[in-house]
Design a protein around this motif. Structure first.
Motif, short mmCIF file in Angstrom:
data_model
loop_
_atom_site.label_atom_id
_atom_site.label_comp_id
_atom_site.label_asym_id
_atom_site.label_seq_id
_atom_site.Cartn_x
_atom_site.Cartn_y
_atom_site.Cartn_z
N ASP A 140 -5.97 3.90 3.17
CA ASP A 140 -4.94 5.13 3.35
C ASP A 140 -5.75 6.42 3.58
O ASP A 140 -5.01 7.13 4.42
N ARG A 169 -5.90 -0.35 -1.16
CA ARG A 169 -4.97 0.09 0.05
C ARG A 169 -5.20 1.59 -0.11
O ARG A 169 -5.18 2.24 0.92
N ARG A 185 5.39 -1.63 7.08
CA ARG A 185 5.44 -2.92 6.45
C ARG A 185 5.94 -3.95 7.49
O ARG A 185 5.65 -5.37 7.46
O1 DC Z 1 4.69 3.21 1.03
P1 DC Z 1 4.37 1.63 1.30
O2 DC Z 1 3.58 1.20 0.09
O3 DC Z 1 5.64 0.82 1.47
O4 DC Z 1 3.41 1.56 2.65
C1 DC Z 1 2.74 0.63 3.06
C2 DC Z 1 1.54 0.99 3.85
O5 DC Z 1 1.95 1.53 5.01
C3 DC Z 1 0.59 1.82 3.09
O6 DC Z 1 -0.48 1.34 2.49
C4 DC Z 1 0.06 2.90 4.31
C5 DC Z 1 1.31 2.70 5.20
N1 DC Z 1 1.86 4.00 5.67
C6 DC Z 1 1.25 4.90 6.33
O7 DC Z 1 0.31 4.75 6.74
N2 DC Z 1 2.12 6.09 6.39
C7 DC Z 1 3.15 6.26 5.85
N3 DC Z 1 4.02 7.28 6.35
C8 DC Z 1 3.76 5.16 5.32
C9 DC Z 1 3.23 4.17 5.14
#
Ligand code: DC
Length: 205
Positions: free
Chosen positions: A162, A158, A38
């Protein structure tokens, strides 16, 4: 003692709440790895190329109070698909995981890429509707004017990005314990997670 609890799962599944509860219950340090992405996403929105933002990330970027918005979440998810961004953030997370006294990290790739040898792995999930409802309540509480349908749409977009990216996609590790919190209250979910950690701790002794 070195002991790592890896918690992965989609957006708003309850990873943060469960991770904080585990940290408190067992005296471990907690790292919300989503905050790293973030913070990168926030700087990208401010015009800094994401790979540079990740390579030069400072603690004060992570401490910003404006990282919990849907706009930043979306920017984080986009930046997180960039392999250069991910690799710049690896060593900080690995060092955190192996610190003395135990650590709990939550994210998307903790049990698969960051800590494949974690003593405990959990994959926390819930239906998209349940997750969107919880996130909508949180955002409303924080004063954001957004409809539940819009939050559901954001969460779905999202999650898909991801899960489908090439670099460290969100996926449950083969040896992760699955925890579906769709119909659980916070107490039931945290108790179930505590039990998995207790089993992991007992195995070590
Ligand atoms: O957990 P969060 O919703 O705050 O994470 C925000 C974004 O960060 C999520 O959509 C994908 C990325 N993220 C990632 O790719 N790998 C991680 N270990 C944590 C978050």
């Amino acid at each position: 003692m070195k002991f790592t609890v890896a918690i992965d799962g989609p957006a708003a599944a309850g990873k943060g709440t469960i991770s904080k509860a585990i940290a408190e219950e067992f005296g471990f340090q907690h790292l919300d790895t989503g905050l790293l992405y973030r913070a990168v996403g926030r700087r990208a929105l401010d015009g800094v190329p994401a790979d540079i933002a990740a390579a030069t990330l400072r603690l004060r970027d992570i401490a910003r109070t404006d990282l919990r918005t849907p706009e930043v979440a979306e920017a984080a998810s986009k930046a997180a698909a960039n392999p250069a961004v991910r690799s710049a953030l690896v060593s900080f997370q690995v060092d955190f995981a192996r610190r003395e006294g135990g650590a709990v990290l939550d994210g998307r790739d903790i049990g698969t890429v960051i800590c494949p040898n974690a003593e405990v792995k959990l994959f926390v999930t819930a239906s998209a509707e349940a997750r969107a409802h919880r996130r909508w309540l949180e955002l409303k509480e924080a004063g954001l004017d957004i409809s539940e349908a819009e939050v559901l749409e954001n969460v779905r977009t999202r999650d898909q990005r991801d899960a489908e990216r090439d670099a460290a996609p969100m996926v449950a590790a083969e040896d992760a314990v699955l925890l579906d919190t769709s119909t659980m209250d916070v107490k039931t979910a945290t108790e179930a997670a505590f039990e998995v950690v207790r089993v992991g701790l007992a195995k070590r002794q």
